[in-house]
Design a protein around this motif. Sequence first.
Motif, PDB file in Angstrom:
ATOM      1  N   GLN A   1      50.105  69.813  75.933  1.00 22.64           N
ATOM      2  CA  GLN A   1      51.544  69.632  76.054  1.00 22.64           C
ATOM      3  C   GLN A   1      52.019  69.892  77.474  1.00 22.64           C
ATOM      4  O   GLN A   1      51.707  70.920  78.064  1.00 22.64           O
ATOM      5  N   LYS A   2      52.787  68.970  78.029  1.00 21.74           N
ATOM      6  CA  LYS A   2      53.318  69.105  79.378  1.00 21.74           C
ATOM      7  C   LYS A   2      54.836  69.188  79.402  1.00 21.74           C
ATOM      8  O   LYS A   2      55.413  69.655  80.382  1.00 21.74           O
ATOM      9  N   SER A   3      55.464  68.694  78.351  1.00 21.74           N
ATOM     10  CA  SER A   3      56.924  68.717  78.313  1.00 21.74           C
ATOM     11  C   SER A   3      57.400  68.858  76.872  1.00 21.74           C
ATOM     12  O   SER A   3      56.631  68.672  75.927  1.00 21.74           O
ATOM     13  N   VAL A   4      58.654  69.210  76.734  1.00 25.40           N
ATOM     14  CA  VAL A   4      59.316  69.298  75.429  1.00 25.40           C
ATOM     15  C   VAL A   4      60.491  68.343  75.449  1.00 25.40           C
ATOM     16  O   VAL A   4      61.334  68.398  76.347  1.00 25.40           O
TER      17      VAL A   4
ATOM     18  N   ILE B   1      73.347  69.483  63.114  1.00 24.98           N
ATOM     19  CA  ILE B   1      72.177  70.113  62.521  1.00 24.98           C
ATOM     20  C   ILE B   1      71.060  70.102  63.551  1.00 24.98           C
ATOM     21  O   ILE B   1      70.879  69.110  64.266  1.00 24.98           O
ATOM     22  N   THR B   2      70.327  71.226  63.654  1.00 23.80           N
ATOM     23  CA  THR B   2      69.378  71.400  64.764  1.00 23.80           C
ATOM     24  C   THR B   2      67.976  71.763  64.272  1.00 23.80           C
ATOM     25  O   THR B   2      67.444  72.826  64.629  1.00 23.80           O
ATOM     26  N   PRO B   3      67.333  70.927  63.474  1.00 19.72           N
ATOM     27  CA  PRO B   3      65.983  71.257  63.009  1.00 19.72           C
ATOM     28  C   PRO B   3      64.954  71.165  64.128  1.00 19.72           C
ATOM     29  O   PRO B   3      65.076  70.329  65.030  1.00 19.72           O
ATOM     30  N   ASN B   4      63.922  72.022  64.075  1.00 21.08           N
ATOM     31  CA  ASN B   4      62.784  71.784  64.943  1.00 21.08           C
ATOM     32  C   ASN B   4      61.947  70.654  64.344  1.00 21.08           C
ATOM     33  O   ASN B   4      62.256  70.131  63.272  1.00 21.08           O
ATOM     34  N   PHE B   5      60.890  70.282  65.039  1.00 17.62           N
ATOM     35  CA  PHE B   5      60.100  69.125  64.633  1.00 17.62           C
ATOM     36  C   PHE B   5      59.569  69.273  63.201  1.00 17.62           C
ATOM     37  O   PHE B   5      59.681  68.362  62.375  1.00 17.62           O
TER      38      PHE B   5
ATOM     39  N   ILE C   1      66.986  66.905  66.935  1.00 11.90           N
ATOM     40  CA  ILE C   1      65.634  67.261  66.511  1.00 11.90           C
ATOM     41  C   ILE C   1      64.899  67.854  67.703  1.00 11.90           C
ATOM     42  O   ILE C   1      64.667  67.190  68.706  1.00 11.90           O
ATOM     43  N   LYS C   2      64.542  69.139  67.576  1.00  8.53           N
ATOM     44  CA  LYS C   2      63.935  69.873  68.683  1.00  8.53           C
ATOM     45  C   LYS C   2      62.419  69.813  68.589  1.00  8.53           C
ATOM     46  O   LYS C   2      61.851  69.594  67.539  1.00  8.53           O
TER      47      LYS C   2
END
Length: 272
Positions: free
Chosen positions: A186-189, A138-142, A176-177
């Motif tokens: 924001q500088k990174s993901v 499962i690949t939910p975003n934040f 969890i993306k």
Amino acid sequence: MTNEFPQALTIAGSDSDGSAGIEADLRSFFQCHVYGLVIQTTAVAGNSYGVFDRCSLPNDFIRSEFTNLASDFKIRAAKTGMLPDSQMISLVAEEYQKTDFGPLVVDPVIVSKHGAILMDEPGVNTLREKLLPLSTVITPNFKEAQALTELQIKDDQLIKQAAKKMQSWGAKNVMIKGAHNFESEQKSVRDFVLLADGSTFWLENDYVDTKRINGTGDTLSAIITAELAKGKNVKDAIIIANKNTYRALKQPINVGHQYGPINHWQIKEDLN
């Protein structure tokens, strides 16, 4: 021999501007050298400025799609995308259990990157209860992770807690993306992954300041699905998908006036 070529399935909606949904999934499958099949659930009328209308296909037609694909093809992995409501999610979960379509990647399309709500609360509940337990990944975003777990995620420990909660509900592997560094600029993901064996790891990429972001979640989940269809293990499939999606995001194409598509020509079959 018949049906020996790797085949992958997307169960999702069609996006008229081509940037997301089925269209992004099929491009991703193609670039990964996997034959893509479709069970269409909805159709969306929109462009780079937004979504302006949508309609769902009849339930009997969706059942027919499942039945007819299962009777002919050897689908080795499948993914879900936009399932707009509780009734549709229940139908897909029911029909999927009647088939042998391989591991299932669930991309829970609940909240957009910009915070737009794409699924109501009954739909979220049904996804949690009926579809999540069927998922291999499962690949939910934040924001979707927060909606599914009802946790206010404020740090890395709560991200891990959210992933474990989803796993306790039946999801075998959880990704969890999103932006997890909680900085004002924001500088990174950073993406967090919890595997079925309990092991964990983080994936980190530089933040890309661009409006060409449509279809990132669809693409990531589609590449995972394609790699599983080719026999990759879950960890390798996730890593390959992360690298390829970042490449497609980092080198966009100039299509549409607002939130345009990522660049699927940057996807390579294997980045090991």
